[in-house]
Write a protein that holds these residues in place. Structure first.
Motif, PDB file in Angstrom:
ATOM      1  N   LYS A 206       0.812  -1.216   0.000  1.00 11.02           N
ATOM      2  CA  LYS A 206       0.000   0.000   0.000  1.00 11.02           C
ATOM      3  C   LYS A 206       0.846   1.266   0.000  1.00 11.02           C
ATOM      4  CE  LYS A 206      -0.663   0.443   5.028  1.00 11.02           C
ATOM      5  NZ  LYS A 206      -1.661   0.349   6.132  1.00 11.02           N
ATOM      6  N   GLU A 207       2.144   1.124   0.262  1.00 16.13           N
ATOM      7  CA  GLU A 207       3.019   2.289   0.261  1.00 16.13           C
ATOM      8  C   GLU A 207       3.093   2.885  -1.142  1.00 16.13           C
ATOM      9  OE1 GLU A 207       4.398   3.786   2.829  1.00 16.13           O
ATOM     10  OE2 GLU A 207       3.439   2.338   4.151  1.00 16.13           O
ATOM     11  N   PRO A 208       3.029   4.195  -1.269  1.00 16.21           N
ATOM     12  CA  PRO A 208       3.050   4.837  -2.596  1.00 16.21           C
ATOM     13  C   PRO A 208       4.297   4.485  -3.412  1.00 16.21           C
ATOM     14  CG  PRO A 208       2.422   6.415  -0.901  1.00 16.21           C
ATOM     15  CD  PRO A 208       2.874   5.178  -0.190  1.00 16.21           C
ATOM     16  N   THR A 209       5.399   4.210  -2.734  1.00 10.52           N
ATOM     17  CA  THR A 209       6.641   3.907  -3.441  1.00 10.52           C
ATOM     18  C   THR A 209       6.719   2.462  -3.915  1.00 10.52           C
ATOM     19  OG1 THR A 209       7.685   3.471  -1.300  1.00 10.52           O
ATOM     20  CG2 THR A 209       7.969   5.685  -2.235  1.00 10.52           C
ATOM     21  N   ASN A 210       5.799   1.605  -3.455  1.00 10.91           N
ATOM     22  CA  ASN A 210       5.803   0.213  -3.879  1.00 10.91           C
ATOM     23  C   ASN A 210       5.093   0.080  -5.214  1.00 10.91           C
ATOM     24  OD1 ASN A 210       4.578  -2.727  -3.879  1.00 10.91           O
ATOM     25  ND2 ASN A 210       6.311  -2.755  -2.492  1.00 10.91           N
ATOM     26  N   SER A 211       5.648  -0.735  -6.121  1.00 10.85           N
ATOM     27  CA  SER A 211       5.136  -0.805  -7.498  1.00 10.85           C
ATOM     28  C   SER A 211       3.945  -1.738  -7.682  1.00 10.85           C
ATOM     29  CB  SER A 211       6.265  -1.244  -8.443  1.00 10.85           C
ATOM     30  OG  SER A 211       6.763  -2.518  -8.059  1.00 10.85           O
ATOM     31  N   VAL A 212       3.597  -2.556  -6.682  1.00 13.57           N
ATOM     32  CA  VAL A 212       2.500  -3.521  -6.836  1.00 13.57           C
ATOM     33  C   VAL A 212       1.162  -2.789  -6.943  1.00 13.57           C
ATOM     34  CG1 VAL A 212       1.230  -5.422  -5.769  1.00 13.57           C
ATOM     35  CG2 VAL A 212       3.723  -5.353  -5.626  1.00 13.57           C
ATOM     36  N   THR A 213       0.459  -3.048  -8.033  1.00 17.34           N
ATOM     37  CA  THR A 213      -0.872  -2.464  -8.229  1.00 17.34           C
ATOM     38  C   THR A 213      -1.957  -3.530  -8.274  1.00 17.34           C
ATOM     39  OG1 THR A 213      -0.532  -2.469 -10.632  1.00 17.34           O
ATOM     40  CG2 THR A 213      -0.003  -0.429  -9.454  1.00 17.34           C
ATOM     41  N   SER A 214      -1.567  -4.800  -8.180  1.00 14.70           N
ATOM     42  CA  SER A 214      -2.541  -5.886  -8.221  1.00 14.70           C
ATOM     43  C   SER A 214      -2.083  -7.003  -7.286  1.00 14.70           C
ATOM     44  CB  SER A 214      -2.684  -6.413  -9.653  1.00 14.70           C
ATOM     45  OG  SER A 214      -3.686  -7.405  -9.721  1.00 14.70           O
ATOM     46  N   LEU A 215      -2.818  -7.184  -6.187  1.00 18.24           N
ATOM     47  CA  LEU A 215      -2.512  -8.220  -5.202  1.00 18.24           C
ATOM     48  C   LEU A 215      -3.708  -9.156  -5.103  1.00 18.24           C
ATOM     49  CD1 LEU A 215      -0.744  -9.392  -2.896  1.00 18.24           C
ATOM     50  CD2 LEU A 215      -1.883  -7.768  -1.347  1.00 18.24           C
ATOM     51  N   TRP A 216      -3.524 -10.412  -5.467  1.00 18.57           N
ATOM     52  CA  TRP A 216      -4.616 -11.384  -5.457  1.00 18.57           C
ATOM     53  C   TRP A 216      -4.508 -12.253  -4.220  1.00 18.57           C
ATOM     54  CZ3 TRP A 216      -5.771 -13.676 -10.984  1.00 18.57           C
ATOM     55  CH2 TRP A 216      -6.151 -12.620 -11.829  1.00 18.57           C
ATOM     56  N   VAL A 217      -5.522 -12.196  -3.366  1.00 18.01           N
ATOM     57  CA  VAL A 217      -5.523 -12.958  -2.105  1.00 18.01           C
ATOM     58  C   VAL A 217      -6.804 -13.766  -1.929  1.00 18.01           C
ATOM     59  CG1 VAL A 217      -3.987 -11.322  -0.951  1.00 18.01           C
ATOM     60  CG2 VAL A 217      -6.471 -10.987  -0.832  1.00 18.01           C
ATOM     61  N   GLN A 218      -7.587 -13.914  -2.975  1.00 17.84           N
ATOM     62  CA  GLN A 218      -8.846 -14.641  -2.881  1.00 17.84           C
ATOM     63  C   GLN A 218      -8.610 -16.135  -2.635  1.00 17.84           C
ATOM     64  OE1 GLN A 218      -7.735 -12.771  -5.422  1.00 17.84           O
ATOM     65  NE2 GLN A 218      -9.388 -11.776  -6.557  1.00 17.84           N
ATOM     66  N   LEU A 219      -9.692 -16.833  -2.319  1.00 19.48           N
ATOM     67  CA  LEU A 219      -9.690 -18.287  -2.125  1.00 19.48           C
ATOM     68  C   LEU A 219      -8.839 -18.729  -0.936  1.00 19.48           C
ATOM     69  CD1 LEU A 219      -9.516 -19.459  -5.849  1.00 19.48           C
ATOM     70  CD2 LEU A 219     -11.529 -19.111  -4.432  1.00 19.48           C
ATOM     71  N   ASN A 220      -8.638 -17.832   0.011  1.00 17.48           N
ATOM     72  CA  ASN A 220      -8.065 -18.183   1.308  1.00 17.48           C
ATOM     73  C   ASN A 220      -9.221 -18.116   2.304  1.00 17.48           C
ATOM     74  OD1 ASN A 220      -5.013 -18.393   0.995  1.00 17.48           O
ATOM     75  ND2 ASN A 220      -5.389 -16.411   0.023  1.00 17.48           N
ATOM     76  N   PRO A 221      -9.807 -19.254   2.669  1.00 20.43           N
ATOM     77  CA  PRO A 221     -11.054 -19.272   3.445  1.00 20.43           C
ATOM     78  C   PRO A 221     -10.994 -18.515   4.763  1.00 20.43           C
ATOM     79  CG  PRO A 221     -10.576 -21.459   2.591  1.00 20.43           C
ATOM     80  CD  PRO A 221      -9.365 -20.622   2.320  1.00 20.43           C
ATOM     81  N   ASP A 222      -9.811 -18.409   5.361  1.00 20.81           N
ATOM     82  CA  ASP A 222      -9.698 -17.754   6.668  1.00 20.81           C
ATOM     83  C   ASP A 222      -9.426 -16.263   6.576  1.00 20.81           C
ATOM     84  OD1 ASP A 222     -10.163 -20.112   8.110  1.00 20.81           O
ATOM     85  OD2 ASP A 222      -8.056 -20.705   7.944  1.00 20.81           O
ATOM     86  N   VAL A 223      -9.456 -15.738   5.375  1.00 18.99           N
ATOM     87  CA  VAL A 223      -9.339 -14.287   5.196  1.00 18.99           C
ATOM     88  C   VAL A 223     -10.748 -13.705   5.212  1.00 18.99           C
ATOM     89  CG1 VAL A 223      -8.620 -12.435   3.644  1.00 18.99           C
ATOM     90  CG2 VAL A 223      -7.185 -14.464   3.903  1.00 18.99           C
ATOM     91  N   SER A 224     -10.954 -12.710   6.059  1.00 17.94           N
ATOM     92  CA  SER A 224     -12.297 -12.150   6.239  1.00 17.94           C
ATOM     93  C   SER A 224     -12.732 -11.319   5.041  1.00 17.94           C
ATOM     94  CB  SER A 224     -12.333 -11.280   7.496  1.00 17.94           C
ATOM     95  OG  SER A 224     -11.516 -10.128   7.326  1.00 17.94           O
ATOM     96  N   ALA A 225     -14.039 -11.155   4.917  1.00 22.84           N
ATOM     97  CA  ALA A 225     -14.595 -10.324   3.850  1.00 22.84           C
ATOM     98  C   ALA A 225     -14.122  -8.879   4.006  1.00 22.84           C
ATOM     99  CB  ALA A 225     -16.122 -10.390   3.877  1.00 22.84           C
ATOM    100  N   ALA A 226     -13.986  -8.438   5.244  1.00 23.81           N
ATOM    101  CA  ALA A 226     -13.531  -7.065   5.492  1.00 23.81           C
ATOM    102  C   ALA A 226     -12.107  -6.859   4.978  1.00 23.81           C
ATOM    103  CB  ALA A 226     -13.602  -6.752   6.981  1.00 23.81           C
ATOM    104  N   MET A 227     -11.248  -7.859   5.192  1.00 27.08           N
ATOM    105  CA  MET A 227      -9.872  -7.752   4.710  1.00 27.08           C
ATOM    106  C   MET A 227      -9.819  -7.777   3.194  1.00 27.08           C
ATOM    107  SD  MET A 227      -6.688  -7.329   5.197  1.00 27.08           S
ATOM    108  CE  MET A 227      -6.439  -7.549   6.975  1.00 27.08           C
ATOM    109  N   LEU A 228     -10.616  -8.633   2.572  1.00 22.78           N
ATOM    110  CA  LEU A 228     -10.667  -8.673   1.108  1.00 22.78           C
ATOM    111  C   LEU A 228     -11.098  -7.328   0.543  1.00 22.78           C
ATOM    112  CD1 LEU A 228     -12.298 -12.173   0.467  1.00 22.78           C
ATOM    113  CD2 LEU A 228      -9.921 -11.521   0.081  1.00 22.78           C
ATOM    114  N   GLN A 229     -12.071  -6.698   1.200  1.00 21.02           N
ATOM    115  CA  GLN A 229     -12.534  -5.396   0.748  1.00 21.02           C
ATOM    116  C   GLN A 229     -11.444  -4.342   0.919  1.00 21.02           C
ATOM    117  OE1 GLN A 229     -15.565  -4.726  -0.813  1.00 21.02           O
ATOM    118  NE2 GLN A 229     -14.478  -2.816  -1.248  1.00 21.02           N
TER     119      GLN A 229
END
Length: 259
Positions: A206-229
């Motif tokens: 999330k840091e402005p200096t980091n180049s990642v613009t697409s992070l895929w974390v779906q299909l991890n059942p223990d990740v909450s809907a709030a975190m996905l959002q």
């Protein structure tokens, strides 16, 4: 690799919502074994890969790597196993041509996975890497973090459908924090992550200096809907904005003719 669901290791273009892979045997010149070619039913049948067919795949792959000419090496779903993965890994150290490497579903396991990342850390041209579905754990993720620290060229990394867990996610986060590579896409879908692991990654990307613009974390059942959002919200903010269309020039008004 043929286009398809990102679940099976496909690498998307710059936008995380796209399913169009930058690694595609039909879109790049180079070696590819998609679908019904050498890795078709003969390699993925109920009885598993046959030694003859795996031997054919490795023979062609090795020859093409050593020629130092092809830009794409796609061995996805070839199930070549740990020993053959180790051969590919070592050949990639000095390769100066291949920019896209797909070793998804190769049955490499952790030992060969660690070796692969160690070897790729000495490669100077690789831009896209997919190692989905290879039974990789936090040990391989830690080796991947070292690879991220050393590479200066990687743009896309797909680790979907492995077992890296929160420990592996934290290791990847550490690598992404210090990498000098222009990485825009990272997938850790279906890896046994919880909110803790996703949060570690998100704190870095999330840091402005980091180049990642697409992070895929779906299909991890223990990740909450709030975190996905939260991940979605951060990625939307980081996606490159499309340039505004040029304004249309106004036509000059015609002067009324005098009678």
């Amino acid at each position: 690799m043929s286009a398809g669901s990102p679940l099976s290791g496909r690498l998307p273009a710059a936008s995380g919502q796209s399913s169009s892979p930058p690694i595609n045997g039909t879109a790049a010149s180079g070696l590819s074994f998609p679908g019904a070619n050498l890795t078709g039913t003969a390699l993925s049948g109920a009885t598993g890969p046959t030694a003859t067919t795996v031997g054919q795949v490795m023979s062609v792959a090795r020859a093409d790597i050593e020629k130092n000419e092809c830009v794409l090496l796609n061995l996805s779903t070839s199930y070549i196993g740990p020993a053959n993965t180790a051969v590919i890994a070592r050949l990639m150290i000095n390769n100066k041509a291949i920019t896209a490497l797909d070793l998804s579903c190769c049955d490499m396991g952790d030992t060969s996975g660690v070796l692969l990342f160690d070897c790729l850390a000495r490669n100077t041209v690789l831009e896209s890497l997919a190692v989905s579905g290879n039974m990789l754990t936090a040990a391989a993720a830690s080796a991947c973090a070292t690879f991220l620290h050393r590479t200066k060229t990687l743009k896309h990394l797909c680790l979907s459908c492995n077992f890296i867990g929160d420990e592996g996610a934290a290791a990847l986060a550490a690598g992404l924090k210090v990498t000098a590579a222009p990485i825009s896409f990272v997938s850790v879908r279906n890896n046994g992550l919880t909110d803790l692991g996703v949060s570690a990654l998100l704190d870095v990307v999330k840091e402005p200096t980091n180049s990642v613009t697409s992070l895929w974390v779906q299909l991890n059942p223990d990740v909450s809907a709030a975190m996905l959002q939260t991940v979605l919200d951060v990625m939307v903010l980081k996606c490159p904005k499309q340039p505004e269309p040029p304004a249309k020039a106004k036509k000059p008004k015609k002067k009324a003719k005098k009678n």
